[in-house]
Motif scaffolding. Sequence first.
Motif, PDB file in Angstrom:
ATOM      1  N   GLY B 214       0.720  -1.136   0.033  1.00  0.00           N
ATOM      2  CA  GLY B 214      -0.060  -0.039   0.119  1.00  0.00           C
ATOM      3  C   GLY B 214       0.991   1.216  -0.077  1.00  0.00           C
ATOM      4  O   GLY B 214       2.062   1.124   0.713  1.00  0.00           O
ATOM      5  N   PRO B 243      -4.102 -10.495  -1.126  1.00  0.00           N
ATOM      6  CA  PRO B 243      -4.745  -9.811  -2.273  1.00  0.00           C
ATOM      7  C   PRO B 243      -4.696  -8.685  -2.276  1.00  0.00           C
ATOM      8  O   PRO B 243      -4.610  -7.851  -1.557  1.00  0.00           O
ATOM      9  CB  PRO B 243      -6.333 -10.547  -2.093  1.00  0.00           C
ATOM     10  CG  PRO B 243      -6.317 -10.624  -0.448  1.00  0.00           C
ATOM     11  CD  PRO B 243      -4.755 -11.048   0.022  1.00  0.00           C
ATOM     12  N   LYS B 246      -7.797  -2.894  -0.893  1.00  0.00           N
ATOM     13  CA  LYS B 246      -8.955  -2.162  -1.295  1.00  0.00           C
ATOM     14  C   LYS B 246      -8.740  -1.192  -2.335  1.00  0.00           C
ATOM     15  O   LYS B 246      -7.992  -0.228  -1.752  1.00  0.00           O
ATOM     16  CB  LYS B 246     -10.032  -1.922  -0.224  1.00  0.00           C
ATOM     17  CG  LYS B 246     -11.565  -1.888  -0.493  1.00  0.00           C
ATOM     18  CD  LYS B 246     -12.267  -1.972   0.576  1.00  0.00           C
ATOM     19  CE  LYS B 246     -12.266  -0.721   1.464  1.00  0.00           C
ATOM     20  NZ  LYS B 246     -13.032  -0.465   2.531  1.00  0.00           N
ATOM     21  N   LYS B 247      -9.010  -1.082  -3.396  1.00  0.00           N
ATOM     22  CA  LYS B 247      -8.751  -0.055  -4.222  1.00  0.00           C
ATOM     23  C   LYS B 247      -9.684   1.124  -4.010  1.00  0.00           C
ATOM     24  O   LYS B 247     -10.687   1.023  -4.148  1.00  0.00           O
ATOM     25  CB  LYS B 247      -8.749  -0.573  -5.735  1.00  0.00           C
ATOM     26  CG  LYS B 247      -8.120   0.629  -6.838  1.00  0.00           C
ATOM     27  CD  LYS B 247      -8.205  -0.207  -8.142  1.00  0.00           C
ATOM     28  CE  LYS B 247      -8.887   0.775  -9.170  1.00  0.00           C
ATOM     29  NZ  LYS B 247      -9.030  -0.028 -10.535  1.00  0.00           N
ATOM     30  N   MET B 248      -8.914   2.224  -3.823  1.00  0.00           N
ATOM     31  CA  MET B 248      -9.770   3.444  -3.557  1.00  0.00           C
ATOM     32  C   MET B 248     -10.171   4.295  -4.546  1.00  0.00           C
ATOM     33  O   MET B 248      -9.806   5.306  -5.239  1.00  0.00           O
ATOM     34  CB  MET B 248      -8.996   4.466  -2.601  1.00  0.00           C
ATOM     35  CG  MET B 248      -8.905   3.898  -1.374  1.00  0.00           C
ATOM     36  SD  MET B 248      -8.219   5.239  -0.243  1.00  0.00           S
ATOM     37  CE  MET B 248      -7.617   6.440  -1.080  1.00  0.00           C
ATOM     38  N   GLY B 249     -11.246   3.409  -5.493  1.00  0.00           N
ATOM     39  CA  GLY B 249     -11.692   3.996  -6.817  1.00  0.00           C
ATOM     40  C   GLY B 249     -10.626   4.199  -7.713  1.00  0.00           C
ATOM     41  O   GLY B 249      -9.443   4.082  -7.585  1.00  0.00           O
ATOM     42  N   GLY B 252      -7.814   7.062  -6.581  1.00  0.00           N
ATOM     43  CA  GLY B 252      -6.878   6.249  -5.916  1.00  0.00           C
ATOM     44  C   GLY B 252      -5.831   5.532  -6.423  1.00  0.00           C
ATOM     45  O   GLY B 252      -4.567   5.673  -6.551  1.00  0.00           O
TER      46      GLY B 252
END
Lengths: 379, 294
Positions: B214, B243, B246-249, B252
Amino acid sequence: MDLFEHQGKEFFARYGMPVSPGEAVFSVDEAVAAAERLGTPVMVKAQIHAGGRGKAGGVKYAADIDAVREHAGNIFGLDIKGHIVERIWIEKASDIAEEYYASFTLDRSAKMHLGMLSKEGGIEIETVAEENPDAIAKTWIDPVDGLTDEACRAWVAAANLPEAAFEGTVEIMKLLYTAYDEGDADLVEINPLILTPEGKMHVLDAKVTLDANSVFRHEDYAQYDATQPRDEREQAAHAKGLQYVGLEGSVGVIANGAGLAMSTVDVVSQAGGNAANFLDIGGGANADVMAGALEVINHDPSVKSIFINIFGGITRGDEVANGIIEAMRRVAIDSPIVIRLDGTNAEEGRVILAPNLDEKLMMEPTMLDAARRAVELAS
Amino acid sequence: MSIFVDENTSVIYQGLTGSQGSYYGRLNAEYGTRIVAGTHPKKAGTEVDGVPIYANVGEAVEATGATASCIFIPAPGVRGAVMESAEGGVEFIVAITEGVPAHDEAYFYNDLKRNFPDVRLLGPNCPGIISPGKCNIGITAGHIAKPGGPVGIVSRSGTLTYQALYELKQKDIGVTTCVGIGGDPVPGTSFIDCLEAFEADPDTRAVMMIGEIGGSAEEEAAEFIKNNMTKPVSCYIAGVTAPPGKKMGHAGAIVSGGKGTAAAKMEALADAGAQVGQNPTEAGELMARIVAEL
């Protein structure tokens, strides 16, 4: 916390942004009733926590009520990137002259907020960034200053929108920044932001991610937490306040600390196996927390062995050992458990565990040894 | 020598009267940290384990000459506590608290940078800092660290910080300073700040770095290692098999520009000349080899 489009629009509307009237529905009959109330034509839009809805057939224009019934019937139950559509947003259709893109998010490298605006809207912004990066106007915002009128105008001007869109876009960008800032959002995104043939700016889509750490000043955010996509295992863990992410493998993992938990998943893989989950029990692993964690993992039918990886910093090894034994008394565990215990009072912990060791409860001296044993037992 | 804190550092604990603050304050004091004051707006004039409580950091600094503060205040009060410390006159602020909103972090990071450029903030959401044998501020168990040198540690993850200290102690390798910078979106002190300080510290002769998936902090650190570090570095990045987070849109994803995976970080660090371990134990072994050749 990711919001559905319709939740995002309700969120935007609270800050005075122009969105279309609509209703969230959960069945075809509800969809038809909503469309009758709103008046056709309407848009029938799948509500899921993922992009690419249009391409997958999850967004349809309905000229009349028969079309609403047909499209809603097709969209409910649709599988879009693994998300099954269970709710649909029926919205009054809008006439579109032009489509733009707008967003605010935190730029972690610059340690400032980043606004992005483009006249190339309605398509994936990644594509624009790759093929035509100059078409994205960017502005970095120091949170101490906020988005000033001057900076906002310069930024919108840099996006080269037609004159008819300029003032309206400046206005909406200010409101969008206020929503982002006051609402403690990680991301607010409008794609597309449209210019109507009448020359009005309008918000046609909404993608909003809120900061879960900010709920102490936003009590109403509990409603969004309740609609987060979680599988059964994740839901059970969430209810117990555990940090849990479901994975595909057969070795159940329990560790204290997010880094160590991630590292545990890594070493299981390096030992030739696959973790069934990531589970961080945090500091102070008492019997209640350990019992809860073991219960969650025990309910997962794909788990064949359990690897408990504890490094006692301030957490004491003897307390962890007592916690495990107490937890096993309370919960009947099906799979064999392998423990690695190091750090503060680890020796005392090992002494407590020693008389209880058997083929269901094993101890290994290092993290790598324990990973190997857990993988062996799972295969 | 050590970086940021040593035996002369005197510390004010904001939240010393609370359950967390008093517990870790006592452990830190037992370790030898010079805890000279606590603060509480309504408990001025009282004591916790013999440590005087003042109404605020300004008064505590005036009375004791403290140079550092440690924050054990619940998340809603952290933004106020950080600025109270800076305005009160301390040079080094350690914020242990987790769960601070990202917007608050971005705000006080920039507020400090503009109005208190000489103040260093560590954290929030970090285990703190320990210069073994001299000073321990935060929640690290002091006995897992061997004093001396020649290794400096910087880590983004709490428990892996302990793991790193422990791996080195098992190999009888001493540590000058171990800094837990925390894994939040806007950390007050970065990898690069620590690498720079270790590079300048004569007693630190090698650095162990623990990163996580990240963001792009590790890639930026790799750039710094390549261009500015003469001292050898061993590292480990947690989350090799995780995995994709969480992709921030879409926005992001653009900000991170494809960075953020463990593979990308490990590659960047290896290209920069750092020795990259596949797990904490391997990173420790690599460091043992580095130390043997110093």
